[in-house]
Design a protein around this motif. Structure first.
Motif, mmCIF file in Angstrom:
data_model
loop_
_atom_site.group_PDB
_atom_site.id
_atom_site.type_symbol
_atom_site.label_atom_id
_atom_site.label_comp_id
_atom_site.label_asym_id
_atom_site.label_seq_id
_atom_site.Cartn_x
_atom_site.Cartn_y
_atom_site.Cartn_z
ATOM 1 N N GLU A 35 1.105 -1.110 -0.158
ATOM 2 C CA GLU A 35 -0.141 -0.023 -0.041
ATOM 3 C C GLU A 35 1.078 1.188 0.002
ATOM 4 O OE1 GLU A 35 -3.262 2.161 2.759
ATOM 5 O OE2 GLU A 35 -2.551 0.140 3.309
ATOM 6 N N GLU A 37 3.969 1.444 -1.060
ATOM 7 C CA GLU A 37 4.601 1.539 -2.430
ATOM 8 C C GLU A 37 3.702 2.189 -3.484
ATOM 9 O OE1 GLU A 37 7.009 -1.086 -5.733
ATOM 10 O OE2 GLU A 37 5.721 -1.910 -4.478
ATOM 11 N N SER A 38 2.511 1.706 -3.459
ATOM 12 C CA SER A 38 1.729 2.067 -4.448
ATOM 13 C C SER A 38 1.100 3.664 -4.163
ATOM 14 C CB SER A 38 0.274 1.278 -4.655
ATOM 15 O OG SER A 38 -0.480 1.520 -3.236
ATOM 16 N N LYS A 39 0.948 3.979 -3.117
ATOM 17 C CA LYS A 39 0.733 5.641 -2.609
ATOM 18 C C LYS A 39 2.092 6.443 -3.225
ATOM 19 C CE LYS A 39 -2.703 4.870 0.914
ATOM 20 N NZ LYS A 39 -2.932 5.007 2.428
ATOM 21 N N ARG A 41 4.191 5.864 -5.311
ATOM 22 C CA ARG A 41 4.417 5.816 -6.758
ATOM 23 C C ARG A 41 3.530 6.806 -7.399
ATOM 24 N NH1 ARG A 41 8.318 2.964 -8.739
ATOM 25 N NH2 ARG A 41 9.028 1.220 -7.613
ATOM 26 N N ALA A 42 1.984 6.810 -6.754
ATOM 27 C CA ALA A 42 1.029 7.534 -7.357
ATOM 28 C C ALA A 42 1.398 9.103 -6.801
ATOM 29 C CB ALA A 42 -0.219 7.236 -6.640
#
Length: 121
Positions: A35, A37-39, A41-42
């Motif tokens: 979670e 990492e995805s935040k 990268r966003a």
């Protein structure tokens, strides 16, 4: 090993890896990392930054530092050249290590102790 035995062995390894993957999917720590990492990268995409930009912002000297492995290898003193002279043929070999083709042949033929006694430098 027969093809069937090899197949079964690989099948068992695959089943074990799949079971490990399923157990990792239920790990809350892994879920939090994914979670994050995805935040991250966003957020990077939103501001048009790359990971290198962020590293340079947080630690401007990071790219200029020498890696630890390189700094250690530069402290090692250089090997000295050894000169061996074969008294039988008069042939001379200069080497910094023991991985010289002619030196290996001599050691196989005459013995390592004998060849080491031929060391002149």
């Amino acid at each position: 090993m027969s093809r069937l035995a090899e197949f079964r062995k690989l099948e068992q390894q695959l089943a074990a890896q799949l079971a490990e993957l399923e157990s990792m999917k239920s790990d809350s720590g892994l879920k939090k990392e994914m979670e994050f990492e995805s935040k991250l990268r966003a957020l990077l995409g939103e501001y048009g930054y790359s990971l290198k930009n962020v590293i340079n912002l947080l630690d401007p000297l990071a790219g200029r530092r020498a890696p630890a492995a390189q700094s250690q290898s530069s402290t090692r003193k250089p090997r000295q050249v050894k000169v061996y002279k074969n008294p039988n043929s008069g042939e001379v070999v200069e080497t910094k290590g023991g991985n010289h083709k002619t030196l290996k042949e001599w050691k196989a033929k005459y013995g390592a102790d004998t060849v080491e006694s031929w060391l002149t430098k």
